[in-house]
Design a protein around this motif. Structure first.
Motif, short mmCIF file in Angstrom:
data_model
loop_
_atom_site.label_atom_id
_atom_site.label_comp_id
_atom_site.label_asym_id
_atom_site.label_seq_id
_atom_site.Cartn_x
_atom_site.Cartn_y
_atom_site.Cartn_z
N ARG A 26 2.57 -26.80 -1.35
CA ARG A 26 2.14 -26.94 -2.74
C ARG A 26 0.63 -27.19 -2.81
N ALA A 27 0.14 -28.05 -1.94
CA ALA A 27 -1.30 -28.31 -1.91
C ALA A 27 -2.08 -27.06 -1.50
N LEU A 28 -1.56 -26.33 -0.52
CA LEU A 28 -2.22 -25.10 -0.08
C LEU A 28 -2.23 -24.06 -1.20
N ALA A 29 -1.14 -23.93 -1.92
CA ALA A 29 -1.07 -22.96 -3.02
C ALA A 29 -2.08 -23.31 -4.11
N ARG A 30 -2.22 -24.58 -4.42
CA ARG A 30 -3.19 -24.98 -5.43
C ARG A 30 -4.62 -24.71 -4.97
N ARG A 31 -4.86 -24.98 -3.68
CA ARG A 31 -6.22 -24.78 -3.16
C ARG A 31 -6.58 -23.29 -3.13
N LEU A 32 -5.60 -22.42 -2.83
CA LEU A 32 -5.85 -20.99 -2.76
C LEU A 32 -5.72 -20.29 -4.12
N GLY A 33 -5.28 -21.03 -5.13
CA GLY A 33 -5.11 -20.45 -6.44
C GLY A 33 -3.84 -19.64 -6.61
N LEU A 34 -2.86 -19.87 -5.74
CA LEU A 34 -1.59 -19.15 -5.82
C LEU A 34 -0.63 -19.92 -6.71
#
Length: 68
Positions: A26-34
Motif C-alpha cells: 500500500r505504501a509502495l503504491a501510494r509512493r508510485l502513484g498507483l
C-alpha cells in the motif's frame, strides 16, 4: 501429520506473510502513484492503492513454492 494440520499451517503462513506485505505494498503504491482516484461513478471517497492483490498473490506463491 494430518491433512488438517498441513492446511492450517499453509493458511496461517500465507495469512501472516500477506498481513506483512499488504501494508508495504500500500505504501509502495501510494509512493508510485498507483492509486484509483475517486470519481462520480465510484464508491470510494479517497484514493485507493492498487497493489494489495499482488501482495496476497505473492504470499500465496511463496508459501506454496517454499514447501514443494
Amino acid at each position: 501429520m494430518r491433512w488438517r494440520d498441513v492446511y492450517s499451517y499453509f493458511f496461517l503462513s500465507a495469512f501472516l506473510l500477506s498481513a506483512a506485505l499488504v501494508p508495504a505494498s500500500r505504501a509502495l503504491a501510494r509512493r508510485l502513484g498507483l492509486v484509483d482516484q475517486p470519481g462520480p461513478r465510484k464508491l470510494h471517497k479517497s484514493p485507493t492503492p492498487l497493489l494489495g492483490g499482488i501482495a496476497i498473490l505473492v504470499s500465496f506463491f511463496v508459501v506454496v513454492w517454499g514447501h514443494l
